[in-house]
Design a protein around this motif. Structure first.
Motif, short mmCIF file in Angstrom:
data_model
loop_
_atom_site.label_atom_id
_atom_site.label_comp_id
_atom_site.label_asym_id
_atom_site.label_seq_id
_atom_site.Cartn_x
_atom_site.Cartn_y
_atom_site.Cartn_z
N PRO A 175 0.83 -1.22 0.00
CA PRO A 175 0.00 0.00 0.00
C PRO A 175 0.86 1.26 0.00
O PRO A 175 1.92 1.31 0.63
CB PRO A 175 -0.81 -0.12 1.30
N PHE A 176 0.40 2.26 -0.69
CA PHE A 176 1.06 3.57 -0.68
C PHE A 176 0.96 4.16 0.73
O PHE A 176 0.00 3.91 1.46
CB PHE A 176 0.36 4.49 -1.68
N ASN A 177 1.97 4.89 1.14
CA ASN A 177 2.03 5.54 2.45
C ASN A 177 2.17 4.58 3.62
O ASN A 177 2.04 4.99 4.78
CB ASN A 177 0.80 6.45 2.70
N ASP A 178 2.46 3.31 3.36
CA ASP A 178 2.62 2.31 4.43
C ASP A 178 4.11 1.96 4.55
O ASP A 178 4.61 1.05 3.87
CB ASP A 178 1.79 1.07 4.11
N LEU A 179 4.81 2.66 5.41
CA LEU A 179 6.26 2.47 5.55
C LEU A 179 6.60 1.10 6.12
O LEU A 179 7.61 0.50 5.74
CB LEU A 179 6.85 3.58 6.41
N ALA A 180 5.78 0.60 7.05
CA ALA A 180 6.05 -0.72 7.63
C ALA A 180 5.96 -1.80 6.57
O ALA A 180 6.83 -2.70 6.49
CB ALA A 180 5.08 -1.00 8.77
N ALA A 181 4.93 -1.74 5.72
CA ALA A 181 4.79 -2.72 4.64
C ALA A 181 5.92 -2.60 3.63
O ALA A 181 6.43 -3.59 3.12
CB ALA A 181 3.43 -2.55 3.96
N LEU A 182 6.32 -1.38 3.35
CA LEU A 182 7.42 -1.15 2.42
C LEU A 182 8.72 -1.75 2.96
O LEU A 182 9.43 -2.46 2.25
CB LEU A 182 7.59 0.35 2.20
N GLU A 183 9.01 -1.49 4.22
CA GLU A 183 10.24 -2.01 4.82
C GLU A 183 10.25 -3.54 4.82
O GLU A 183 11.28 -4.17 4.52
CB GLU A 183 10.39 -1.47 6.24
N ALA A 184 9.09 -4.13 5.12
CA ALA A 184 9.00 -5.59 5.13
C ALA A 184 9.19 -6.17 3.73
O ALA A 184 9.82 -7.21 3.54
CB ALA A 184 7.65 -6.02 5.70
N ALA A 185 8.65 -5.49 2.72
CA ALA A 185 8.77 -5.98 1.35
C ALA A 185 10.19 -5.88 0.82
O ALA A 185 10.61 -6.67 -0.03
CB ALA A 185 7.82 -5.19 0.44
N LEU A 186 10.95 -4.92 1.33
CA LEU A 186 12.34 -4.77 0.90
C LEU A 186 13.30 -5.66 1.69
O LEU A 186 14.43 -5.91 1.24
CB LEU A 186 12.78 -3.31 1.07
N ALA A 187 12.85 -6.15 2.84
CA ALA A 187 13.73 -6.87 3.76
C ALA A 187 14.41 -8.11 3.16
O ALA A 187 15.58 -8.37 3.47
CB ALA A 187 12.96 -7.27 5.01
N PRO A 188 13.76 -8.89 2.27
CA PRO A 188 14.43 -10.08 1.74
C PRO A 188 15.67 -9.78 0.90
O PRO A 188 16.46 -10.69 0.62
CB PRO A 188 13.34 -10.76 0.90
N GLY A 189 15.83 -8.54 0.47
CA GLY A 189 17.00 -8.18 -0.31
C GLY A 189 16.97 -8.63 -1.75
O GLY A 189 18.03 -8.74 -2.39
N ASP A 190 15.78 -8.89 -2.29
CA ASP A 190 15.66 -9.39 -3.66
C ASP A 190 14.98 -8.41 -4.61
O ASP A 190 14.70 -8.76 -5.76
CB ASP A 190 14.90 -10.72 -3.66
N ALA A 192 18.51 -1.06 1.27
CA ALA A 192 18.25 -2.40 0.74
C ALA A 192 19.00 -2.69 -0.55
O ALA A 192 18.89 -3.79 -1.10
CB ALA A 192 16.75 -2.59 0.51
N GLY A 193 19.77 -1.72 -1.07
CA GLY A 193 20.43 -1.92 -2.35
C GLY A 193 19.46 -1.96 -3.51
O GLY A 193 19.75 -2.57 -4.55
N THR A 194 18.32 -1.32 -3.34
CA THR A 194 17.25 -1.30 -4.34
C THR A 194 17.24 0.04 -5.05
O THR A 194 17.39 1.09 -4.41
CB THR A 194 15.89 -1.54 -3.66
N LEU A 195 17.06 0.03 -6.36
CA LEU A 195 17.03 1.27 -7.12
C LEU A 195 15.65 1.91 -7.02
O LEU A 195 14.63 1.23 -6.85
CB LEU A 195 17.38 1.00 -8.58
N LEU A 196 15.62 3.24 -7.14
CA LEU A 196 14.36 3.99 -7.09
C LEU A 196 14.10 4.62 -8.46
O LEU A 196 14.91 5.40 -8.96
CB LEU A 196 14.42 5.07 -6.02
N ILE A 197 12.96 4.24 -9.04
CA ILE A 197 12.53 4.78 -10.33
C ILE A 197 11.31 5.66 -10.09
O ILE A 197 10.30 5.19 -9.55
CB ILE A 197 12.16 3.67 -11.32
N ILE A 198 11.39 6.92 -10.45
CA ILE A 198 10.27 7.84 -10.29
C ILE A 198 9.61 8.05 -11.65
O ILE A 198 10.25 8.50 -12.60
CB ILE A 198 10.73 9.19 -9.72
#
Length: 464
Positions: free
Chosen positions: A202-217, A250-256
């Motif tokens: 979900p947009f604006n959900d930092l906890a969900a975002l952090e959890a989704a990035l946690a696996p490092g994939d 997380a070593g993840t790229l950000l595309i805007i």
């Protein structure tokens, strides 16, 4: 009870009245629709063109500035503007001149000209990213950037926000349901399981975002700075800055993706909010309505892209295909028009006018909502604004979707069309261009006021 607080039977009364009015006053569109059904699938050149609120498609004869004219001689004030494709008005004079200039000088050659160099320089100065590439549509630009992101990171998963808009990129054709990533409803001919390499939060959900990035994939987060296609949803304070921090960790790229949010200002949200993306994509309006798109990258990404190309070349012994680019990408016509648009149309002065009018319109919407005692809200983003059928602006895609009242929306849109006003279909978004006037804004507000007055006068229109 409907989210809008308006009873369905009242909506149908208004809709039936307006459908008949359209048919009575648009005989040439009706005739063309019948003829089109014999040659065009669904009677339109793209199937979604039949999804407007009108009983048959509204056929356009010509368009200029903030107005267009249909085949029955009616003129319209256009607050849709090709859903951003004509964000700076229909046929801006500098772009029309560029079309004429290039018409006799070659349309496409698979080779660059000086216009390409100038466009790259202008884009770098405007958005703060030093290196640029050109595509034909924003969908193409996003597809190409996702390939680069996967090649650079060695990862496969792409993360998007629920309800986002990124054209027809496969990776974005997913939704969040009960905490799971699922295919977007309505997909046709889908063979590959998109949920294997796409993740939705979900947009604006930092906890969900952090959890989704946690696996490092996750190779990249593909993100609109504000959701614009499921109803407008703005980022909460600090969300975008924290997104940038989390992706870096997380070593993840950000595309805007600024394809819609370029309405915010000459450098989009990227410059206005200092977003610091690794890549930026932008389509639709960049060449003044001529099909064209761009993507930019940081210096670090440009270096990583070069390494990825070298690696791919070594694996294929110097042969192969990157999977990026079409022969019409960066064609001479599009480049000449983009240069004219960047230099002469997408100016700070144009934005100043557009933003002022959009703020005037948003305030007018709020006044109407209060006057008619409706539990609705208004969301603003630069030159665009939207009234939504919920008491407070939604904070994510699910909340925006829950506020939909499709039949009411279509009834109001049809009412406005019958009074010579067009707003964006599928939700209640408006866009002001440099040619929009204060009188145009007042005309829209007066027509919407009349629509609500008629609707609420129908017995039993208010629920509860």
């Amino acid at each position: 009870m409907s989210p809008s607080g308006i009873a369905e039977h009242a909506v149908e009364v208004l809709s039936a009245r307006e459908r008949q009015r359209f048919l009575d006053h648009h005989p040439n569109s009706v005739a063309l629709a019948a003829r089109a059904r014999q040659a065009l699938f669904g009677g339109v050149p793209m199937h979604w063109m039949s999804d407007w609120s009108t009983p048959v498609p509204l056929f356009v004869e010509r368009a200029q500035g903030a107005r267009f004219f249909d085949v029955d001689g009616h003129d319209y004030v256009d607050f849709c503007l090709g859903d951003t494709g004509s964000m700076f008005g229909h046929s801006p004079a500098p772009v029309a001149a560029a079309l004429r200039e290039q018409a006799g000088n070659g349309l496409t050659s698979m080779l660059p000209g000086e216009d390409a160099v100038v466009c790259g320089e202008l884009l770098a100065a405007r958005f703060g990213l030093p290196f640029w590439q050109v595509a034909t549509t924003a969908t193409d630009a996003n597809r190409f950037v996702l390939r680069w992101a996967r090649a650079i990171t060695g990862r496969k998963v792409i993360l998007v926000f629920d309800g986002c808009y990124h054209g027809t990129v496969d990776e974005a054709m997913v939704r969040a349901r009960d905490g799971h990533t699922v295919h977007r409803p309505g997909l046709i001919g889908q063979a590959r399981n998109l949920t294997q390499h796409s993740r939705v939060v979900p947009f604006n959900d930092l906890a969900a975002l952090e959890a989704a990035l946690a696996p490092g994939d996750v190779a990249a987060v593909l993100c609109e700075p504000a959701l614009t296609n499921i109803g407008m949803v703005l980022p909460e304070p600090g969300f975008m800055a924290r997104l940038r921090e989390l992706t870096r960790q997380a070593g993840t790229l950000l595309i805007i993706d600024e394809t819609h949010t370029i309405s915010t200002g000459p450098g989009g949200c990227t410059r206005a909010w200092n977003l610091e993306p690794d890549f930026l994509t932008l389509g639709k309006p960049i060449a003044g309505g001529v099909p064209c798109a761009v993507y930019g990258c940081s210096a670090a990404m440009a270096q990583a892209m070069q390494l990825a190309r070298q690696h791919a070349s070594e694996l294929s012994h110097g042969h192969g295909h990157s999977g990026m680019g079409t022969t019409l990408s960066a064609n001479a016509l599009a480049m000449h028009c983009m240069r004219a648009n960047l230099e002469q149309v997408m100016t700070p002065g144009a934005y100043e006018h557009m933003l002022w009018l959009a703020a005037r319109l948003a305030e007018g919407f709020r006044t109407l909502i209060a006057r008619h005692d409706l539990a609705w809200s208004v969301t603003e983003l630069g030159a665009r604004c939207e009234f939504q059928f919920c008491s407070t602006p939604p904070r994510n895609g699910a909340e925006a979707e829950a506020a939909f009242h499709d039949s009411l929306q279509m009834a109001l849109h049809l009412y406005l069309i019958n009074r010579g006003i067009l707003i964006t279909p599928f939700h209640n978004m408006t866009l002001c261009c440099p040619d929009t006037s204060a009188g145009d804004v007042d005309r829209l507000l007066a027509a919407l006021d009349a629509a609500l007055t008629e609707l609420l006068a129908i017995p039993g229109a208010r629920e509860g």
